[in-house]
Motif scaffolding. Structure first.
Motif, PDB file in Angstrom:
ATOM      1  N   MET A   1       0.801  -1.203   0.000  1.00  0.00           N
ATOM      2  CA  MET A   1       0.000   0.000   0.000  1.00  0.00           C
ATOM      3  C   MET A   1       0.847   1.271   0.000  1.00  0.00           C
ATOM      4  SD  MET A   1      -3.125  -0.508  -0.247  1.00  0.00           S
ATOM      5  CE  MET A   1      -4.634  -0.224   0.563  1.00  0.00           C
ATOM      6  N   THR A   2       2.139   1.155   0.310  1.00  0.00           N
ATOM      7  CA  THR A   2       2.974   2.365   0.355  1.00  0.00           C
ATOM      8  C   THR A   2       3.600   2.707  -0.992  1.00  0.00           C
ATOM      9  OG1 THR A   2       4.902   1.090   1.047  1.00  0.00           O
ATOM     10  CG2 THR A   2       3.525   2.036   2.793  1.00  0.00           C
ATOM     11  N   LYS A   3       3.565   1.789  -1.951  1.00  0.00           N
ATOM     12  CA  LYS A   3       4.206   2.054  -3.242  1.00  0.00           C
ATOM     13  C   LYS A   3       3.661   3.307  -3.928  1.00  0.00           C
ATOM     14  CE  LYS A   3       5.651   0.126  -7.568  1.00  0.00           C
ATOM     15  NZ  LYS A   3       5.064  -0.360  -8.771  1.00  0.00           N
ATOM     16  N   PRO A   4       2.344   3.561  -3.926  1.00  0.00           N
ATOM     17  CA  PRO A   4       1.851   4.779  -4.589  1.00  0.00           C
ATOM     18  C   PRO A   4       2.371   6.077  -3.964  1.00  0.00           C
ATOM     19  CG  PRO A   4       0.055   3.234  -4.300  1.00  0.00           C
ATOM     20  CD  PRO A   4       1.231   2.687  -3.543  1.00  0.00           C
ATOM     21  N   LEU A   5       2.920   6.023  -2.768  1.00  0.00           N
ATOM     22  CA  LEU A   5       3.457   7.235  -2.144  1.00  0.00           C
ATOM     23  C   LEU A   5       4.791   7.653  -2.758  1.00  0.00           C
ATOM     24  CD1 LEU A   5       2.658   6.531   1.605  1.00  0.00           C
ATOM     25  CD2 LEU A   5       1.427   8.024   0.019  1.00  0.00           C
ATOM     26  N   LEU A   6       5.476   6.729  -3.413  1.00  0.00           N
ATOM     27  CA  LEU A   6       6.801   7.024  -3.949  1.00  0.00           C
ATOM     28  C   LEU A   6       6.762   8.123  -5.011  1.00  0.00           C
ATOM     29  CD1 LEU A   6       9.811   6.432  -4.162  1.00  0.00           C
ATOM     30  CD2 LEU A   6       9.264   4.643  -5.808  1.00  0.00           C
ATOM     31  N   MET A   7       5.868   8.033  -5.959  1.00  0.00           N
ATOM     32  CA  MET A   7       5.836   9.016  -7.048  1.00  0.00           C
ATOM     33  C   MET A   7       5.488  10.428  -6.559  1.00  0.00           C
ATOM     34  SD  MET A   7       6.999   7.620  -9.634  1.00  0.00           S
ATOM     35  CE  MET A   7       7.766   6.115  -9.112  1.00  0.00           C
ATOM     36  N   PRO A   8       4.482  10.598  -5.678  1.00  0.00           N
ATOM     37  CA  PRO A   8       4.247  11.955  -5.166  1.00  0.00           C
ATOM     38  C   PRO A   8       5.444  12.503  -4.394  1.00  0.00           C
ATOM     39  CG  PRO A   8       2.323  10.593  -4.759  1.00  0.00           C
ATOM     40  CD  PRO A   8       3.407   9.689  -5.273  1.00  0.00           C
ATOM     41  N   LEU A   9       6.151  11.646  -3.667  1.00  0.00           N
ATOM     42  CA  LEU A   9       7.344  12.107  -2.953  1.00  0.00           C
ATOM     43  C   LEU A   9       8.447  12.515  -3.924  1.00  0.00           C
ATOM     44  CD1 LEU A   9       7.485   9.593   0.030  1.00  0.00           C
ATOM     45  CD2 LEU A   9       6.896  12.030   0.103  1.00  0.00           C
ATOM     46  N   LEU A  10       8.639  11.733  -4.979  1.00  0.00           N
ATOM     47  CA  LEU A  10       9.622  12.104  -6.001  1.00  0.00           C
ATOM     48  C   LEU A  10       9.214  13.390  -6.709  1.00  0.00           C
ATOM     49  CD1 LEU A  10      10.485   8.656  -7.609  1.00  0.00           C
ATOM     50  CD2 LEU A  10      11.989  10.105  -6.246  1.00  0.00           C
ATOM     51  N   LEU A  11       7.928  13.534  -6.966  1.00  0.00           N
ATOM     52  CA  LEU A  11       7.430  14.751  -7.600  1.00  0.00           C
ATOM     53  C   LEU A  11       7.655  15.959  -6.701  1.00  0.00           C
ATOM     54  CD1 LEU A  11       5.965  16.202  -9.872  1.00  0.00           C
ATOM     55  CD2 LEU A  11       3.802  15.490  -8.831  1.00  0.00           C
ATOM     56  N   LEU A  12       7.368  15.826  -5.430  1.00  0.00           N
ATOM     57  CA  LEU A  12       7.608  16.923  -4.488  1.00  0.00           C
ATOM     58  C   LEU A  12       9.088  17.277  -4.426  1.00  0.00           C
ATOM     59  CD1 LEU A  12       6.480  18.842  -2.351  1.00  0.00           C
ATOM     60  CD2 LEU A  12       6.829  17.018  -0.670  1.00  0.00           C
ATOM     61  N   PHE A  13       9.945  16.262  -4.365  1.00  0.00           N
ATOM     62  CA  PHE A  13      11.392  16.501  -4.366  1.00  0.00           C
ATOM     63  C   PHE A  13      11.809  17.240  -5.632  1.00  0.00           C
ATOM     64  CE2 PHE A  13      15.690  15.273  -5.567  1.00  0.00           C
ATOM     65  CZ  PHE A  13      16.395  15.648  -4.426  1.00  0.00           C
ATOM     66  N   TYR A  14      11.278  16.815  -6.775  1.00  0.00           N
ATOM     67  CA  TYR A  14      11.610  17.459  -8.054  1.00  0.00           C
ATOM     68  C   TYR A  14      11.152  18.919  -8.066  1.00  0.00           C
ATOM     69  CZ  TYR A  14      11.474  18.657 -12.968  1.00  0.00           C
ATOM     70  OH  TYR A  14      11.630  19.301 -14.161  1.00  0.00           O
ATOM     71  N   ILE A  15       9.930  19.167  -7.609  1.00  0.00           N
ATOM     72  CA  ILE A  15       9.402  20.530  -7.608  1.00  0.00           C
ATOM     73  C   ILE A  15      10.222  21.433  -6.694  1.00  0.00           C
ATOM     74  CG2 ILE A  15       7.425  21.945  -6.894  1.00  0.00           C
ATOM     75  CD1 ILE A  15       5.634  19.638  -7.954  1.00  0.00           C
ATOM     76  N   LEU A  16      10.607  20.913  -5.549  1.00  0.00           N
ATOM     77  CA  LEU A  16      11.352  21.723  -4.578  1.00  0.00           C
ATOM     78  C   LEU A  16      12.817  21.912  -4.947  1.00  0.00           C
ATOM     79  CD1 LEU A  16       9.871  20.372  -1.229  1.00  0.00           C
ATOM     80  CD2 LEU A  16       9.323  22.528  -2.392  1.00  0.00           C
ATOM     81  N   ASN A  17      13.387  20.964  -5.674  1.00  0.00           N
ATOM     82  CA  ASN A  17      14.831  20.999  -5.933  1.00  0.00           C
ATOM     83  C   ASN A  17      15.220  21.196  -7.390  1.00  0.00           C
ATOM     84  OD1 ASN A  17      15.935  20.414  -3.194  1.00  0.00           O
ATOM     85  ND2 ASN A  17      14.592  18.652  -3.445  1.00  0.00           N
ATOM     86  N   GLY A  18      14.284  21.070  -8.294  1.00  0.00           N
ATOM     87  CA  GLY A  18      14.614  21.230  -9.712  1.00  0.00           C
ATOM     88  C   GLY A  18      14.917  22.682 -10.041  1.00  0.00           C
ATOM     89  N   LYS A  19      15.887  22.879 -10.916  1.00  0.00           N
ATOM     90  CA  LYS A  19      16.248  24.241 -11.316  1.00  0.00           C
ATOM     91  C   LYS A  19      15.167  24.851 -12.196  1.00  0.00           C
ATOM     92  CE  LYS A  19      21.131  23.491 -10.863  1.00  0.00           C
ATOM     93  NZ  LYS A  19      22.422  23.376 -11.482  1.00  0.00           N
ATOM     94  N   GLN A  20      14.597  24.039 -13.067  1.00  0.00           N
ATOM     95  CA  GLN A  20      13.530  24.510 -13.943  1.00  0.00           C
ATOM     96  C   GLN A  20      12.492  23.404 -14.030  1.00  0.00           C
ATOM     97  OE1 GLN A  20      14.837  25.629 -17.831  1.00  0.00           O
ATOM     98  NE2 GLN A  20      12.824  26.331 -18.461  1.00  0.00           N
ATOM     99  N   LEU A  21      11.256  23.754 -13.805  1.00  0.00           N
ATOM    100  CA  LEU A  21      10.188  22.774 -13.802  1.00  0.00           C
ATOM    101  C   LEU A  21       9.857  22.345 -15.231  1.00  0.00           C
ATOM    102  CD1 LEU A  21       8.348  21.444 -11.692  1.00  0.00           C
ATOM    103  CD2 LEU A  21       6.656  23.179 -12.225  1.00  0.00           C
ATOM    104  N   ASP A  22       9.972  21.059 -15.488  1.00  0.00           N
ATOM    105  CA  ASP A  22       9.638  20.482 -16.791  1.00  0.00           C
ATOM    106  C   ASP A  22       8.299  19.759 -16.645  1.00  0.00           C
ATOM    107  OD1 ASP A  22       9.372  18.918 -19.091  1.00  0.00           O
ATOM    108  OD2 ASP A  22      11.523  18.571 -19.241  1.00  0.00           O
ATOM    109  N   LEU A  23       7.298  20.256 -17.337  1.00  0.00           N
ATOM    110  CA  LEU A  23       5.962  19.690 -17.189  1.00  0.00           C
ATOM    111  C   LEU A  23       5.869  18.246 -17.662  1.00  0.00           C
ATOM    112  CD1 LEU A  23       3.689  22.726 -18.081  1.00  0.00           C
ATOM    113  CD2 LEU A  23       4.305  21.832 -15.836  1.00  0.00           C
ATOM    114  N   LEU A  24       6.730  17.842 -18.584  1.00  0.00           N
ATOM    115  CA  LEU A  24       6.715  16.446 -19.024  1.00  0.00           C
ATOM    116  C   LEU A  24       7.163  15.510 -17.911  1.00  0.00           C
ATOM    117  CD1 LEU A  24       7.978  16.674 -22.695  1.00  0.00           C
ATOM    118  CD2 LEU A  24       5.661  16.266 -21.881  1.00  0.00           C
ATOM    119  N   ILE A  25       8.122  15.954 -17.118  1.00  0.00           N
ATOM    120  CA  ILE A  25       8.561  15.138 -15.979  1.00  0.00           C
ATOM    121  C   ILE A  25       7.448  15.074 -14.943  1.00  0.00           C
ATOM    122  CG2 ILE A  25      10.193  15.009 -14.056  1.00  0.00           C
ATOM    123  CD1 ILE A  25      12.299  16.143 -15.991  1.00  0.00           C
TER     124      ILE A  25
END
Length: 105
Positions: A1-25
């Motif tokens: 049941m915890t597997k679906p949490l991985l992608m939102p966490l990766l997305l949050l990490f990307y949004i907070l740490n990415g230099k430029q937001l790529d909508l395809l990612i």
């Protein structure tokens, strides 16, 4: 049941740490999240199909771009000019269409 949490966490990490937001990612990570969620109820055929499609679209688009760009690179850097331009354009257009289809849906 915890597997679906991985992608939102990766997305949050990307949004907070990415230099430029790529909508395809963002879209690809969201599609993977929905794929995980749909596959949790894979006994229902419609949700199984939705999960498979959610995973397939981002990867298929990437694969098609890889194929068309590889064909172009082969043509540019070898003496054997055997590139099928119709095949390259087919892959390129199909990849673009799948990305647009995924973004719209």
């Amino acid at each position: 049941m915890t597997k679906p949490l991985l992608m939102p966490l990766l997305l949050l990490f990307y949004i907070l740490n990415g230099k430029q937001l790529d909508l395809l990612i963002v879209w690809a990570l969201a599609a993977a999240f929905f794929g995980d969620v749909f596959l949790m109820w894979s006994e229902k055929k419609l949700l199984l199909l939705a999960g498979i499609v959610a995973f397939l679209l981002p990867f298929l688009g990437s694969l098609l771009f890889l194929i068309s760009d590889s064909l172009l690179a082969f043509d540019m850097f070898t003496d054997k000019k055997q590139t099928n331009h119709a095949g390259i354009m087919f892959n390129y257009i199909l990849a673009q269409a799948l990305i647009v289809f995924g973004v719209v849906n």
